[in-house]
Design a protein around this motif. Structure first.
Motif, PDB file in Angstrom:
ATOM      1  N   LEU A  57       0.853  -1.194   0.000  1.00 19.13           N
ATOM      2  CA  LEU A  57       0.000   0.000   0.000  1.00 19.13           C
ATOM      3  C   LEU A  57       0.884   1.237   0.000  1.00 19.13           C
ATOM      4  O   LEU A  57       1.866   1.306   0.736  1.00 19.13           O
ATOM      5  CB  LEU A  57      -0.890  -0.015   1.246  1.00 19.13           C
ATOM      6  CG  LEU A  57      -1.836   1.154   1.445  1.00 19.13           C
ATOM      7  CD1 LEU A  57      -2.912   1.186   0.359  1.00 19.13           C
ATOM      8  CD2 LEU A  57      -2.487   1.071   2.829  1.00 19.13           C
ATOM      9  N   ARG A  59       0.910   5.803  -0.489  1.00 18.68           N
ATOM     10  CA  ARG A  59       0.158   7.056  -0.545  1.00 18.68           C
ATOM     11  C   ARG A  59       0.996   8.100  -1.260  1.00 18.68           C
ATOM     12  O   ARG A  59       2.222   8.075  -1.218  1.00 18.68           O
ATOM     13  CB  ARG A  59      -0.223   7.549   0.846  1.00 18.68           C
ATOM     14  CG  ARG A  59       0.929   8.093   1.663  1.00 18.68           C
ATOM     15  CD  ARG A  59       0.422   8.771   2.930  1.00 18.68           C
ATOM     16  NE  ARG A  59       1.507   9.111   3.828  1.00 18.68           N
ATOM     17  CZ  ARG A  59       1.446  10.092   4.696  1.00 18.68           C
ATOM     18  NH1 ARG A  59       0.361  10.838   4.806  1.00 18.68           N
ATOM     19  NH2 ARG A  59       2.461  10.347   5.506  1.00 18.68           N
ATOM     20  N   THR A  71      -2.330  14.009   2.318  1.00 18.93           N
ATOM     21  CA  THR A  71      -2.365  12.793   1.516  1.00 18.93           C
ATOM     22  C   THR A  71      -3.269  13.014   0.317  1.00 18.93           C
ATOM     23  O   THR A  71      -4.448  13.316   0.458  1.00 18.93           O
ATOM     24  CB  THR A  71      -2.848  11.600   2.363  1.00 18.93           C
ATOM     25  OG1 THR A  71      -1.935  11.419   3.451  1.00 18.93           O
ATOM     26  CG2 THR A  71      -2.910  10.328   1.537  1.00 18.93           C
ATOM     27  N   PHE A  74      -4.426   7.088  -2.078  1.00 21.92           N
ATOM     28  CA  PHE A  74      -3.910   5.792  -1.655  1.00 21.92           C
ATOM     29  C   PHE A  74      -3.907   4.872  -2.867  1.00 21.92           C
ATOM     30  O   PHE A  74      -4.840   4.888  -3.666  1.00 21.92           O
ATOM     31  CB  PHE A  74      -4.814   5.170  -0.580  1.00 21.92           C
ATOM     32  CG  PHE A  74      -4.881   5.962   0.694  1.00 21.92           C
ATOM     33  CD1 PHE A  74      -3.852   5.898   1.623  1.00 21.92           C
ATOM     34  CD2 PHE A  74      -5.971   6.778   0.967  1.00 21.92           C
ATOM     35  CE1 PHE A  74      -3.916   6.622   2.801  1.00 21.92           C
ATOM     36  CE2 PHE A  74      -6.042   7.504   2.144  1.00 21.92           C
ATOM     37  CZ  PHE A  74      -5.010   7.420   3.066  1.00 21.92           C
ATOM     38  N   VAL A 168      -4.377   1.846   8.090  1.00 19.37           N
ATOM     39  CA  VAL A 168      -3.678   3.120   8.005  1.00 19.37           C
ATOM     40  C   VAL A 168      -3.897   3.923   9.286  1.00 19.37           C
ATOM     41  O   VAL A 168      -4.999   3.933   9.826  1.00 19.37           O
ATOM     42  CB  VAL A 168      -4.188   3.920   6.772  1.00 19.37           C
ATOM     43  CG1 VAL A 168      -3.567   5.289   6.695  1.00 19.37           C
ATOM     44  CG2 VAL A 168      -3.927   3.145   5.490  1.00 19.37           C
ATOM     45  N   TYR A 176      -5.839  12.885   4.401  1.00 18.40           N
ATOM     46  CA  TYR A 176      -6.512  12.608   3.122  1.00 18.40           C
ATOM     47  C   TYR A 176      -7.856  13.344   3.057  1.00 18.40           C
ATOM     48  O   TYR A 176      -8.242  13.865   2.016  1.00 18.40           O
ATOM     49  CB  TYR A 176      -6.724  11.102   2.963  1.00 18.40           C
ATOM     50  CG  TYR A 176      -7.536  10.724   1.748  1.00 18.40           C
ATOM     51  CD1 TYR A 176      -6.956  10.704   0.486  1.00 18.40           C
ATOM     52  CD2 TYR A 176      -8.882  10.382   1.861  1.00 18.40           C
ATOM     53  CE1 TYR A 176      -7.697  10.363  -0.633  1.00 18.40           C
ATOM     54  CE2 TYR A 176      -9.628  10.037   0.742  1.00 18.40           C
ATOM     55  CZ  TYR A 176      -9.027  10.031  -0.498  1.00 18.40           C
ATOM     56  OH  TYR A 176      -9.766   9.700  -1.604  1.00 18.40           O
TER      57      TYR A 176
END
Length: 194
Positions: A57, A59, A71, A74, A168, A176
């Protein structure tokens, strides 16, 4: 990393490319393992490569002058990662691409990709597909940040990234959503009560 033939099969499925193009892509690619917290691309760096996330994963993250993180997106397995506009313009990237988990990437050099993609309409279709997907995500994200409240953005985040709130850290999710971690805590408590 998965066996090459499994990965080649996956790339054919994900990209819509023919086997010959995927084989050519493997010819210019190298596997790369990144530990949690490592960067695939660092802000300020002129990117020269793209990657395909095999496992893990990532970002896209901006950092302002005061050290605040924002952010942008993702990206998990079966996604392509790069700072495309910086790479094409040969300018420093404005954001970093950070591994949020131990991750594995198939990394390929942009200039080598341009050479193998010349005069082949398959690659043009592939690039158009990638850019269209990125533009749709960007346009949707901008609309959400400009027009929706934080609770609505959190609900959409949970729908688009199921289970990600468990993988996360909350301050990253808050960055985000464009809110402070304390606001996210309130929203999560409210969502749990309803």
């Amino acid at each position: 990393m998965s066996g090459k033939s499994d990965l080649e099969e996956l790339l054919v499925k994900v990209t819509g490319l023919k086997e010959a193009e995927v084989t050519a892509l493997f010819g210019i690619s190298k596997p790369l393992s990144l530990a949690k917290g490592e960067r695939f691309i660092e802000a300020g760096q002129i990117p020269r490569y793209m990657g395909f996330v095999v496992k893990g994963l990532f970002r896209y993250v901006y950092l302002d002058d005061e050290g605040n993180e924002f952010t942008k997106n993702f990206l998990a397995e079966n996604s392509f990662i790069t700072s495309y506009s910086a790479m094409v313009q040969q300018q420093p990237s404005w954001f970093s691409i950070e591994a949020l988990e131990d991750s594995e990437v198939l990394k390929f050099d942009f200039l080598s990709w341009k050479k193998i993609s010349q005069n082949n309409p398959q690659w043009d279709r592939f690039l158009l597909q990638m850019l269209e997907k990125a533009f749709i995500i960007k346009e949707k994200r901008e609309r959400e940040l400009l027009l929706l409240d934080a609770e609505s953005r959190y609900r959409i985040f949970r729908e688009e990234f199921p289970g990600l709130d468990k993988r996360v850290k909350q301050h990253i999710i808050a960055s985000y959503l464009g809110i402070k971690p304390a606001s996210l805590s309130r929203i999560r408590k409210h969502a749990a009560l309803t």
